[in-house]
Design a protein around this motif. Structure first.
Motif, PDB file in Angstrom:
ATOM      1  N   CYS A   2       0.772  -1.062  -0.200  1.00 32.57           N
ATOM      2  CA  CYS A   2      -0.262   0.144   0.360  1.00 32.57           C
ATOM      3  C   CYS A   2       0.378   0.999  -0.303  1.00 32.57           C
ATOM      4  O   CYS A   2       0.617   2.226  -0.166  1.00 32.57           O
ATOM      5  CB  CYS A   2      -0.698  -0.396   1.047  1.00 32.57           C
ATOM      6  N   SER A   3       2.079   1.391   0.528  1.00 34.08           N
ATOM      7  CA  SER A   3       2.776   2.416   0.889  1.00 34.08           C
ATOM      8  C   SER A   3       4.270   2.257   1.631  1.00 34.08           C
ATOM      9  O   SER A   3       4.429   0.929   1.488  1.00 34.08           O
ATOM     10  CB  SER A   3       2.471   3.361   1.684  1.00 34.08           C
ATOM     11  N   ALA A  39      -5.019   0.054   3.655  1.00 33.73           N
ATOM     12  CA  ALA A  39      -4.608  -0.542   5.255  1.00 33.73           C
ATOM     13  C   ALA A  39      -4.865   0.827   6.566  1.00 33.73           C
ATOM     14  O   ALA A  39      -5.433   1.115   6.657  1.00 33.73           O
ATOM     15  CB  ALA A  39      -2.532  -0.861   5.013  1.00 33.73           C
ATOM     16  N   ASN A  40      -4.819   0.182   8.378  1.00 30.92           N
ATOM     17  CA  ASN A  40      -5.026   0.684   9.370  1.00 30.92           C
ATOM     18  C   ASN A  40      -4.104   0.097  10.256  1.00 30.92           C
ATOM     19  O   ASN A  40      -3.700  -1.233  10.578  1.00 30.92           O
ATOM     20  CB  ASN A  40      -6.305   1.338   9.108  1.00 30.92           C
ATOM     21  N   ILE A 115       6.815  10.708   2.793  1.00 25.96           N
ATOM     22  CA  ILE A 115       5.821  10.107   2.324  1.00 25.96           C
ATOM     23  C   ILE A 115       4.065  10.017   2.562  1.00 25.96           C
ATOM     24  O   ILE A 115       3.542   9.350   2.423  1.00 25.96           O
ATOM     25  CB  ILE A 115       6.385   8.415   2.105  1.00 25.96           C
ATOM     26  N   MET A 116       4.314  10.170   3.479  1.00 24.75           N
ATOM     27  CA  MET A 116       3.097   9.896   4.671  1.00 24.75           C
ATOM     28  C   MET A 116       2.389  10.967   4.456  1.00 24.75           C
ATOM     29  O   MET A 116       1.612  11.447   5.650  1.00 24.75           O
ATOM     30  CB  MET A 116       2.518   9.727   6.461  1.00 24.75           C
ATOM     31  N   ASN A 221      -2.729   5.691   8.657  1.00 23.97           N
ATOM     32  CA  ASN A 221      -4.205   5.614   8.421  1.00 23.97           C
ATOM     33  C   ASN A 221      -4.836   6.785   7.352  1.00 23.97           C
ATOM     34  O   ASN A 221      -5.978   6.077   6.058  1.00 23.97           O
ATOM     35  CB  ASN A 221      -5.473   5.003  10.113  1.00 23.97           C
ATOM     36  N   LYS A 222      -4.755   7.900   7.328  1.00 24.74           N
ATOM     37  CA  LYS A 222      -5.228   8.527   6.746  1.00 24.74           C
ATOM     38  C   LYS A 222      -4.485   8.707   4.636  1.00 24.74           C
ATOM     39  O   LYS A 222      -5.909   8.030   4.621  1.00 24.74           O
ATOM     40  CB  LYS A 222      -5.038  10.351   6.764  1.00 24.74           C
ATOM     41  N   VAL A 223      -3.367   8.502   4.582  1.00 25.21           N
ATOM     42  CA  VAL A 223      -3.191   7.914   3.824  1.00 25.21           C
ATOM     43  C   VAL A 223      -2.883   6.404   2.934  1.00 25.21           C
ATOM     44  O   VAL A 223      -3.478   6.280   2.299  1.00 25.21           O
ATOM     45  CB  VAL A 223      -1.525   8.309   3.547  1.00 25.21           C
TER      46      VAL A 223
END
Length: 831
Positions: A2-3, A39-40, A115-116, A221-223
Motif C-alpha cells: 500500500c505504501s 490498510a490501517n 511519504i505519509m 491511516n489517512k494515507v
C-alpha cells in the motif's frame, strides 16, 4: 504494497525475552475483486512510562536516539538539543543495537513522514514535541525551608520548553508551581511541593508523547485508506510481546500479561478444545484429552468483579486511598484463590499471580496514579491554547483524556459521574474485549517467534531458553496433540476433486455421494485404516499422510505433463519441418528467377524494354499530378481543420486539467475534512457510548424507582382499603362509643371512689411504712447492740476459758507443791 513502511516511534529492547512494545494490530483490507483497498494500524497499549524511565540495559523509544544522533547542527540549534548524557529521562544512556545506525534511521524516519504526506511544518512540530519531552526531565526545583512551596533553581529549561511548545513562560511556571484549583465554587492557588512538580512534569511529558504517537498513527491511516468504504475482507497482523517476568513488575506488566493470558486462552481453545470438539462433531472415535491448559481462573482473578483490576478501579474513587490500602484489599479478597499467592517475606513485591508462563511478582508502586493517569489541568489548558497549531490541535479535546483529571496531587481525586470518565484499566479492558471479538469472528493463525539467545548473536542456540519458550507458548502441547490426533482434514468434494487423478477407475460415471466416493478412493489407494478417519463431512489424516498423497499427485501430474509436453513438442517439430520445406521451395524459386535474370540482363531487346516501359506512363502523369494536388489541398484543408480542432481540444484539455487539479485539491480537502469528521464522529460515538451507558444506569435506577413506586402504590391502595374498612367499622362503633362513654362515666365515678379509698389506704400504708421503717431502724440498732453484746460475751467467754485454764494450771502446781511438802515432812522424822 500500500505504501512505504511507517516511521517507527516504538522501542526495541536491547536484551531479554520480554519486549515492552505496545499492542499494534495492523489490518490490510481487500475489495470484492480481491485487490488491496487500504490498510490501517491501531495502538492499544503504549508504554508511556518508558519515556521517563527505563530498566537496566533497556532503550527508550527509537526516535529519541535517532534525533539526538542524526540531527544536523542547524536542527540541534533549532530544536534546542543537547548531548544525550544531559537528559535524565534517558537514564541508561545510549544502548546501541548491532547493525542499527540511528543517524541513518533518522533520515529514513523523516523520509517516511514525507511519504505519509506530512507537511514540513508538521514534521517540525513533531520534532519539537519530541525535544520538549526530553527537556521536561531537566526541570530542577527545590523546596523552600519554611513552606511546602517548591521553587525553580533555574528557569532556562522552562523557557526552552515554552519556546518549543508555544506557551508563555510566566504562565507555564505559575501552572507548574502554583496551579489554580477549584474548591467549591471558587478557585484558589495551591502550593506544589517538589515531588508534585516532578510528577506534573512526568505526566505532561507522557501525555505529549502519547498524543504525538497517536497523531502519527492517524496520519498513516489517512494515507493508507484509499477510500472511505470498508473492504469486503481483511488480513490482520497482531504484534504483541510475550509474557513479561522481570525482577520488579508493575502495572504495565500486569496489563501485558493479562493480554497474553487472553490470547493464550484463544490459542489453547483453537488448538486443543476446538480441535477435539471437531472430532466429536464429525463422529470420529476419540478419547477427550485434558491438557490442563485452562487459563480462565487466572483471567477471572484479574478482570472479574472484585478482581485485581476491579479493586484498583474501586480504590481510585476513595480520596484517602493509597497503594498499601489497595494491596491490603487485594490480599483480603484474593487470599486462598488458586492463582494468587503472597510473595516471600524477603521479596520487594506486594503480591504474586500464577500466570501461564509462571509465577510473576508484582509491586503495586504508584498503581493508583498510573490507573487514574492524572494531568495538571492548568498545563493542559496552556497547551490547548498554544501558539503552535500542532500542539493546540493535540490538546484541543482535553475532555477525551483517558482517566481522571487532577491537579497533580497524589492524594487528590475528584468524584465524577459514573460513565463520564474511564480509568486506564477500564479503557484497556474495553479495547481488549473488542480485539478478542474481532479474533473470535476471524480465522486466526499463530506465528511463534523464538529468541535463540539473550545476546542477539547469530548462530548461537541456547537449548534451555528455546525449550522454555516452546513450553510457555504451548507449542509442545500442540505437537503432542498433532501426534495423537488428525491434524490434516479435507472436505469430501475437495478430496475427490484433488486426488481423483490417483484413482481414475474408482468412481463410476454419474452421480455418487461424496462420502461414498471418498471411501472408494481410499480403498483403491490402499491406505492403512489407522492413518485416517472418515467423518460426516471431512476426511481426517494423520500427520504426513496428506503430504504423501500430495507427493504421489505431483508425480502423477509430472508424468501427465511430460506426456503433454512430448505431444506439444512433436506438434511443434512437425510445424517446423513443414516450414523448412516451404522455405526450401521458396529458395528454389528465387534461384530460378535469379538465373533467368543473369541470362537476360545483357540482351539488347531486354535493355530497350526496361528503358521504354517507364515512359509509357508519362501521358497520365500530368493527370495524376493534378489529382495529387487536389488531394493535397483537401489534406491541407483537413489538416488546418484538424489543427484548429486540436487547438480547441488542447485549450479544452488545459481547462479540464486545471479543473481536475482544482477538483483533486477540493477532493483532498474534502477527504481531510471527512477524515476529521470521522475522527469527530468516533469521538462523538465514544462520548455517545459513555452517555448511553450513563443513561442506561439512569434508566436502571428509574426502573428500580418505578418498581419501588409501584410497590408503594399497591401498598397505598391496600392501606386505603383498610382505612375504608376501618371507617365503616368506626361508623358502626360510633353508637357503641356513646354507650361506652356513659359506662365509662359510671366506671370513672366508681374508679374515683376507689381511687379515694385507695388514696386513704395508700396514706395508711405510707404511715405504716414509716412506722415499719422506724421499727426496722430500732430493730437494726437492737441487732447491732445484740451483736456487740454477743461479741463482748464471746470475748468474756474466751477470757473465762483462759482464766479457768490458768486456774487449773495453778491448782495443778499447788497440788504438786503440796505433795512435795508432804514428802519432806515424812523424811524429817526418819532423819
Amino acid at each position: 504494497s500500500c505504501s512505504s513502511p511507517p516511521p517507527d516511534l516504538s522501542s526495541l529492547p536491547s536484551s531479554g525475552i520480554n519486549a515492552e512494545w505496545p499492542l499494534r494490530p495492523g489490518k490490510i483490507t481487500f475489495d470484492v475483486s480481491g485487490y488491496i483497498s487500504g490498510a490501517n494500524i491501531e495502538t492499544y497499549l503504549l508504554e508511556k512510562a518508558r519515556v521517563i524511565r527505563q530498566a537496566l540495559n533497556e532503550r527508550t523509544f527509537h526516535i529519541f536516539y535517532q534525533m539526538l544522533y542524526g540531527a544536523t547542527k542547524e536542527m540541534k540549534e533549532k530544536f534546542l538539543l543537547e548531548d544525550i548524557n544531559e537528559y535524565p529521562f534517558i537514564s541508561n544512556g545510549h544502548e546501541s543495537i548491532a547493525g542499527q545506525d540511528d543517524s541513518q534511521d533518522f533520515l529514513d524516519t523523516l523520509e517516511a513522514l514525507e511519504i505519509m504526506l506530512a507537511t514540513p511544518e508538521e514534521i517540525e512540530a513533531i520534532l519539537k514535541c519530541v525535544s520538549s519531552c526530553l527537556l521536561f526531565g531537566n526541570v530542577k526545583v527545590k523546596q523552600e525551608r519554611n513552606s511546602d512551596q517548591a521553587i525553580l533553581t533555574n528557569n532556562t529549561v522552562t523557557q526552552k520548553i515554552c519556546k518549543l511548545l508555544g506557551m508563555p513562560a510566566v504562565d507555564f511556571e505559575k501552572a507548574l508551581l502554583k496551579p489554580r484549583i477549584k474548591v467549591g465554587r471558587e478557585y484558589v492557588v495551591k502550593a506544589q511541593n517538589q515531588d508534585q512538580v516532578h510528577f506534573s512534569c512526568e505526566s505532561i511529558c507522557k501525555a505529549i508523547y502519547e498524543r504525538t504517537f497517536k497523531w502519527v498513527a492517524q496520519k498513516i491511516n489517512k494515507v493508507l485508506s484509499r477510500n472511505q468504504f470498508q473492504g469486503a475482507s481483511f488480513v490482520g497482523i497482531l504484534d504483541i510481546a510475550g509474557f513479561e517476568i522481570f525482577r520488579i513488575n508493575s502495572f504495565e506488566q500486569l496489563c501485558i500479561n493479562y493480554t497474553n493470558e487472553k490470547l493464550q486462552q484463544l490459542f489453547n481453545h483453537t488448538m486443543f478444545i476446538l480441535e477435539q470438539e471437531e472430532y466429536r462433531t464429525e463422529g470420529i472415535e476419540w478419547k477427550f484429552i485434558d491438557f490442563g491448559l485452562d487459563l480462565q481462573p487466572c483471567i477471572d482473578l484479574i478482570e472479574k468483579p472484585m478482581g485485581i483490576l476491579a479493586l484498583l478501579d474501586e480504590e481510585c474513587w476513595f480520596p484517602k486511598a493509597t497503594d498499601q490500602t489497595y494491596v491490603s484489599k487485594v490480599e483480603n479478597e484474593m487470599l486462598g484463590k488458586a492463582k494468587f499467592a503472597k510473595p516471600d517475606f524477603r521479596s520487594q513485591a506486594d503480591f504474586c499471580v500464577l500466570h501461564y508462563a509462571g509465577y510473576v511478582e508484582y509491586k503495586a508502586d504508584k498503581w493508583l496514579l498510573k490507573n487514574m493517569d492524572p494531568l495538571n489541568e492548568n498545563l493542559v489548558q496552556l497547551l490547548s491554547e498554544s501558539a503552535d497549531f500542532f500542539v493546540a490541535a493535540l490538546f484541543k479535546d482535553t475532555s477525551s483524556n483517558p482517566g481522571f483529571s487532577s491537579m497533580a496531587n497524589a492524594g487528590q481525586t475528584s468524584r465524577v459521574r459514573k460513565g463520564m470518565f474511564r480509568t486506564v484499566s477500564q479503557l484497556y479492558k474495553q479495547q481488549l474485549e473488542n480485539l478478542m471479538n474481532v479474533l473470535h469472528e476471524t480465522r486466526p493463525h499463530f506465528v511463534r517467534c523464538i529468541i535463540p539467545n539473550h545476546e542477539k548473536k547469530p548462530g548461537k542456540m541456547v537449548a534451555p531458553l528455546i525449550l522454555e519458550q516452546l513450553r510457555c507458548n504451548g507449542v509442545l502441547e500442540g505437537i503432542r496433540i498433532c501426534r495423537q490426533g488428525y491434524p490434516n482434514r479435507i472436505l469430501f468434494q475437495e478430496f475427490r476433486q484433488r486426488y481423483e487423478i490417483l484413482t481414475p477407475n474408482a468412481i463410476p460415471p454419474g452421480f455418487m455421494d461424496g462420502r461414498k466416493a471418498a471411501t472408494a478412493m481410499l480403498n483403491q489407494l490402499d491406505l492403512d485404516p489407522r492413518l485416517y478417519r472418515i467423518g460426516k463431512s471431512k476426511i481426517f489424516f494423520r500427520a504426513g499422510v496428506l503430504a504423501n498423497l500430495e507427493s504421489e499427485r505431483d508425480e502423477k501430474l509430472r508424468v501427465l505433463i511430460i506426456g503433454i509436453q512430448a505431444l506439444a513438442r512433436g506438434k511443434l517439430a512437425v510445424e517446423n519441418f513443414k516450414k523448412l520445406i516451404q522455405q526450401h521451395k521458396a529458395i528454389q524459386v528465387l534461384q530460378r528467377n535469379g538465373k533467368c535474370y543473369l541470362k537476360l540482363r545483357n540482351w539488347q531487346w531486354w535493355r530497350l524494354f526496361t528503358k521504354v516501359k517507364p515512359l509509357l506512363q508519362v501521358t497520365s502523369r500530368d493527370k495524376e499530378i493534378h489529382e495529387r494536388e487536389e488531394e493535397l489541398k483537401k489534406v491541407q484543408d483537413q489538416h488546418n481543420k484538424d489543427k484548429q480542432t486540436m487547438e480547441e481540444i488542447e485549450a479544452l484539455l488545459k481547462k479540464t486539467m486545471e479543473e481536475r487539479a482544482l477538483l483533486n485539491e477540493q477532493i483532498f480537502r474534502e477527504k481531510e475534512m471527512a477524515a476529521e469528521a470521522d475522527d469527530q464522529r468516533v469521538r462523538l460515538a465514544t462520548k455517545k457510548a459513555e452517555l448511553e451507558e450513563y443513561i442506561h444506569d439512569l434508566e436502571e435506577r428509574i426502573d428500580s424507582e418505578e418498581e419501588k413506586n409501584m410497590k408503594i402504590m399497591s401498598e397505598k391502595k391496600r392501606v386505603e382499603g383498610t382505612i375504608a374498612e376501618l371507617e365503616a367499622t368506626l361508623a358502626d362503633e360510633g353508637n357503641a362509643r356513646q354507650k361506652l362513654s356513659i359506662e365509662k362515666q359510671q366506671l370513672e365515678n366508681k374508679l374515683k371512689a376507689i381511687e379515694d379509698s385507695l388514696a386513704n389506704r395508700e396514706d395508711n400504708i405510707a404511715k405504716m411504712t414509716r412506722d415499719k421503717a422506724q421499727m426496722d431502724a430500732r430493730l437494726k440498732d437492737t441487732q447491732s447492740a445484740l451483736i456487740e453484746e454477743e461479741d463482748k460475751g464471746k470475748a468474756l467467754t474466751k477470757q473465762k476459758v483462759k482464766l479457768e485454764t490458768m486456774l487449773q494450771e495453778l491448782e495443778d502446781k499447788l497440788q504438786k507443791k503440796e505433795k512435795s511438802t508432804d514428802c519432806d515432812s515424812a523424811l524429817i522424822p526418819l532423819l
